[in-house]
Design a protein around this motif. Structure first.
Motif, PDB file in Angstrom:
ATOM      1  N   LEU A  92       0.601  -1.259   0.231  1.00 11.02           N
ATOM      2  CA  LEU A  92      -0.081   0.072  -0.053  1.00 11.02           C
ATOM      3  C   LEU A  92       0.870   1.299  -0.102  1.00 11.02           C
ATOM      4  N   GLN A  93       1.847   1.365   0.690  1.00  8.94           N
ATOM      5  CA  GLN A  93       2.897   2.193   0.818  1.00  8.94           C
ATOM      6  C   GLN A  93       3.680   2.348  -1.080  1.00  8.94           C
ATOM      7  N   ARG A  94       3.454   1.129  -1.864  1.00  7.03           N
ATOM      8  CA  ARG A  94       4.943   1.336  -2.855  1.00  7.03           C
ATOM      9  C   ARG A  94       5.824   1.425  -2.988  1.00  7.03           C
ATOM     10  N   ALA A  95       5.763   0.418  -1.706  1.00  7.51           N
ATOM     11  CA  ALA A  95       7.166  -0.063  -1.126  1.00  7.51           C
ATOM     12  C   ALA A  95       7.303  -1.258  -1.645  1.00  7.51           C
ATOM     13  N   THR A  96       8.779  -1.912  -1.269  1.00 10.32           N
ATOM     14  CA  THR A  96       9.375  -3.298  -1.716  1.00 10.32           C
ATOM     15  C   THR A  96       9.086  -4.353  -1.143  1.00 10.32           C
ATOM     16  N   PRO A  97       7.908  -4.746  -0.459  1.00 10.74           N
ATOM     17  CA  PRO A  97       8.486  -6.030   0.650  1.00 10.74           C
ATOM     18  C   PRO A  97       9.671  -7.451   0.240  1.00 10.74           C
ATOM     19  N   VAL A  98      10.583  -7.786   1.193  1.00 13.56           N
ATOM     20  CA  VAL A  98      11.324  -9.015   0.921  1.00 13.56           C
ATOM     21  C   VAL A  98      11.356  -9.498   1.830  1.00 13.56           C
ATOM     22  N   PHE A  99      10.430 -10.410   0.856  1.00 15.71           N
ATOM     23  CA  PHE A  99      10.328 -11.878   2.228  1.00 15.71           C
ATOM     24  C   PHE A  99      11.125 -12.815   2.760  1.00 15.71           C
ATOM     25  N   ILE A 100      11.077 -13.168   4.150  1.00 17.35           N
ATOM     26  CA  ILE A 100      12.234 -13.915   5.137  1.00 17.35           C
ATOM     27  C   ILE A 100      11.608 -15.023   4.983  1.00 17.35           C
ATOM     28  N   ASP A 101      11.899 -16.275   4.734  1.00 14.27           N
ATOM     29  CA  ASP A 101      10.973 -17.426   5.501  1.00 14.27           C
ATOM     30  C   ASP A 101      11.419 -17.883   6.640  1.00 14.27           C
ATOM     31  N   VAL A 102      11.542 -18.584   7.326  1.00 16.62           N
ATOM     32  CA  VAL A 102      11.038 -18.590   8.568  1.00 16.62           C
ATOM     33  C   VAL A 102      11.101 -19.534   8.642  1.00 16.62           C
ATOM     34  N   LYS A 103      11.963 -20.017  10.388  1.00 13.92           N
ATOM     35  CA  LYS A 103      12.454 -21.262  11.104  1.00 13.92           C
ATOM     36  C   LYS A 103      10.767 -22.072  10.722  1.00 13.92           C
ATOM     37  N   LYS A 104      12.325 -23.883  10.994  1.00 10.36           N
ATOM     38  CA  LYS A 104      10.541 -24.543  11.097  1.00 10.36           C
ATOM     39  C   LYS A 104      10.639 -24.750  12.679  1.00 10.36           C
ATOM     40  N   GLU A 105      11.633 -24.847  13.468  1.00 12.18           N
ATOM     41  CA  GLU A 105      10.845 -25.276  15.218  1.00 12.18           C
ATOM     42  C   GLU A 105       9.909 -24.375  15.865  1.00 12.18           C
ATOM     43  N   THR A 106       9.847 -23.067  15.486  1.00 10.54           N
ATOM     44  CA  THR A 106       9.026 -21.975  15.291  1.00 10.54           C
ATOM     45  C   THR A 106       8.211 -20.601  14.603  1.00 10.54           C
ATOM     46  N   GLY A 107       8.335 -21.308  13.301  1.00  5.23           N
ATOM     47  CA  GLY A 107       7.759 -20.560  12.351  1.00  5.23           C
ATOM     48  C   GLY A 107       8.070 -18.943  12.694  1.00  5.23           C
ATOM     49  N   ASN A 108       8.919 -18.355  13.186  1.00  4.90           N
ATOM     50  CA  ASN A 108       9.117 -16.986  12.895  1.00  4.90           C
ATOM     51  C   ASN A 108      10.436 -17.077  11.896  1.00  4.90           C
ATOM     52  N   MET A 109      10.530 -15.484  11.699  1.00  7.33           N
ATOM     53  CA  MET A 109      11.134 -15.109  10.961  1.00  7.33           C
ATOM     54  C   MET A 109      13.161 -15.678  11.226  1.00  7.33           C
ATOM     55  N   ASP A 110      13.690 -16.168   9.895  1.00  3.07           N
ATOM     56  CA  ASP A 110      14.849 -16.548  10.137  1.00  3.07           C
ATOM     57  C   ASP A 110      15.880 -15.599   9.943  1.00  3.07           C
ATOM     58  N   PRO A 111      16.429 -15.085  11.067  1.00  2.00           N
ATOM     59  CA  PRO A 111      17.997 -14.006  11.426  1.00  2.00           C
ATOM     60  C   PRO A 111      18.842 -14.016  10.174  1.00  2.00           C
ATOM     61  N   GLU A 112      18.945 -15.570  10.283  1.00  2.00           N
ATOM     62  CA  GLU A 112      20.745 -15.935   8.902  1.00  2.00           C
ATOM     63  C   GLU A 112      20.122 -15.140   7.757  1.00  2.00           C
ATOM     64  N   LEU A 113      18.738 -15.456   7.541  1.00  5.70           N
ATOM     65  CA  LEU A 113      17.758 -15.372   6.232  1.00  5.70           C
ATOM     66  C   LEU A 113      17.983 -13.909   6.302  1.00  5.70           C
ATOM     67  N   LEU A 114      17.651 -13.243   7.162  1.00  2.00           N
ATOM     68  CA  LEU A 114      17.396 -11.966   7.115  1.00  2.00           C
ATOM     69  C   LEU A 114      18.972 -11.164   6.789  1.00  2.00           C
ATOM     70  N   SER A 115      20.487 -11.884   7.937  1.00  2.00           N
ATOM     71  CA  SER A 115      20.770 -11.049   7.465  1.00  2.00           C
ATOM     72  C   SER A 115      21.896 -11.156   5.953  1.00  2.00           C
ATOM     73  N   ASP A 116      21.363 -12.473   4.676  1.00  2.00           N
ATOM     74  CA  ASP A 116      21.273 -12.591   3.391  1.00  2.00           C
ATOM     75  C   ASP A 116      20.970 -11.580   2.795  1.00  2.00           C
ATOM     76  N   GLU A 117      19.989 -11.256   3.228  1.00  2.00           N
ATOM     77  CA  GLU A 117      18.913 -10.853   2.646  1.00  2.00           C
ATOM     78  C   GLU A 117      19.560  -8.998   3.065  1.00  2.00           C
ATOM     79  N   ILE A 118      20.277  -8.395   3.966  1.00  4.46           N
ATOM     80  CA  ILE A 118      20.855  -7.251   4.202  1.00  4.46           C
ATOM     81  C   ILE A 118      22.148  -7.099   3.280  1.00  4.46           C
ATOM     82  N   LYS A 119      22.807  -8.258   2.777  1.00  2.00           N
ATOM     83  CA  LYS A 119      24.183  -8.133   2.187  1.00  2.00           C
ATOM     84  C   LYS A 119      23.349  -7.839   0.767  1.00  2.00           C
ATOM     85  N   LYS A 120      22.305  -7.982  -0.111  1.00  2.00           N
ATOM     86  CA  LYS A 120      22.422  -7.573  -1.186  1.00  2.00           C
ATOM     87  C   LYS A 120      21.981  -6.085  -1.632  1.00  2.00           C
TER      88      LYS A 120
END
Ligand SMILES: *Cc1c(COP(=O)(O)O)cnc(C)c1O
Length: 384
Positions: A92-120
């Motif tokens: 709605l803000q016309r920004a770009t969603p960057v989807f991060i996959d989650v951890k299997k044991e909790t369903g919560n955002m995986d910080p390692e994958l988040l870190s990978d996206e920040i490198k991009k």
């Protein structure tokens, strides 16, 4: 005849009814004393400096991006497994969603994958979702946010009273957004609230939820006189909703205790069931708010999730699915960004293999035993 157990049922009584009729009789339906009282009561309960009531959690999330000037070209991280609301506000803000996959044991955002996206490339905002009430790994997320100079907006729609290192969700990022939709931990019919320890942010959200007026109703020197120096929405909570919320807050301690009791009862039947696992109510520094109990089938081959849901339905036991698909694999996102199932393997797995079992106040001890026993019997039957 089996009585029916719905997945969700708001915990309402005579007191809300009396409160609502008092508000309706008063004739003051917005800009009144009850939204203020509700905000104060919620801020105390959530242990934050500011709580700004809004018309829904979605409105709160949207305002949080809007007042931080998140717009076209800005990358905003969001977990791939969440309610579509968290991602829609980015669109709605016309920004770009960057989807991060989650951890299997909790369903919560995986910080390692988040870190990978920040490198991009840098992120402007990170929106952790405390999935089904279990707080995310906030130290890791906040550190990455600092690295990227991103703001952190918590989606607390299902995490009322969930904690991380003893701090309640909603006070772990720049701001947090709660939902009071009928089947959440508490309700205001529709409604939400934004919590923040940042006074300036609270002020901006207050202004943007009401058209960008420079003065709130009570602060005007002459009735009807105001200036508008900013863009804004009509995202206010009304007095009827706030009154319902005020009554609901008083009931929270008791209803949260019942949720925890029901979790323990149902969980005790499932201990030795090898073919499933359950999202933890506590792990490392995070504690859950017992929104629901989630059964995850380890093997997706036999479609047991759907079969268990049908089996429980025949016994008049209501269940739900959180959520039916990874958000980037919903048609709108899939078409727009060309995502593939393989891009979000864990979120896709959770969407297809997880069943949400009710825990709320309407589930009696007998109901909880019946639910646990029924699930146990279903699983046993599949083994023989
Ligand atoms: C329910 C929910 C929302 C949306 O809340 P509304 O108050 O209905 O706008 C957003 N995020 C999550 C995780 C939810 O569960």
């Amino acid at each position: 005849m089996n009585s029916s157990i719905p997945f969700g049922k708001p915990n309402l009584s005579e007191e809300e009814l009396l409160g609502v009729s008092k508000v309706l009789n008063s004739g003051i339906l917005v800009h009144g004393e009850y939204t203020k009282k509700f905000e104060e009561a919620f801020a105390i309960r959530a242990n934050v400096k500011n709580a700004v009531s809004v018309s829904s959690c979605t409105a709160g999330l949207h305002l949080s991006l809007f007042v931080n000037n998140i717009g076209p070209g800005d990358r905003v991280a969001v977990p791939a497994m969440t309610h579509v609301s968290t991602a829609h506000v980015i669109e709605l803000q016309r920004a770009t969603p960057v989807f991060i996959d989650v951890k299997k044991e909790t369903g919560n955002m995986d910080p390692e994958l988040l870190s990978d996206e920040i490198k991009k490339g840098p992120l402007k905002a990170i929106m952790p979702v405390h999935y089904l009430g279990l707080a995310c790994e906030m130290d890791e997320i906040n550190n990455l946010a600092k690295e990227s100079n991103a703001i952190v907006i918590e989606d607390c729609a299902l995490s009322l009273d969930g904690t991380y290192k003893g701090t309640k969700t909603g006070a772990l990022g720049d701001c947090g957004c709660f939902s009071f939709y009928p089947v959440k931990h508490m309700t205001t019919i529709e409604g939400g609230i934004v919590t923040t320890n940042n006074d300036d942010l609270a002020k901006k959200i207050r202004k943007a939820r009401a058209f960008g007026y420079n003065k709130e109703l009570g602060a005007r020197s002459r009735a009807g006189l105001y200036d508008v120096d900013k863009l804004g929405f009509n995202y206010r909570m009304n007095e009827v909703e706030a009154m319902v919320g005020l009554v609901q807050i008083k009931k929270l301690d008791n209803s949260l205790k019942i949720r925890e009791r029901n979790y323990q009862i149902i969980n005790s039947y499932l201990d030795r069931c090898e073919e499933i696992y359950i999202f933890p109510n506590e792990i490392n520094h995070s504690k859950s708010s017992y929104y629901c109990l989630n059964i995850v089938f380890k093997n997706s081959k036999n479609n047991y999730r759907d079969k268990l849901q049908d089996f429980l339905k025949q016994l008049n036991i209501g269940t739900s699915i959180h959520y039916p698909s990874a958000v980037p694999l919903f048609s709108y996102y899939k078409k727009k960004y060309n995502y593939k199932v393989e891009d979000f393997p864990v979120s896709n797995f959770i969407g297809n293999n997880t069943l949400s079992i009710p825990l709320a106040k309407h589930i009696t001890e007998d109901d909880a035993n019946k639910i646990g026993n029924s699930i146990y019997n279903f699983l046993k039957g599949k083994r023989s």
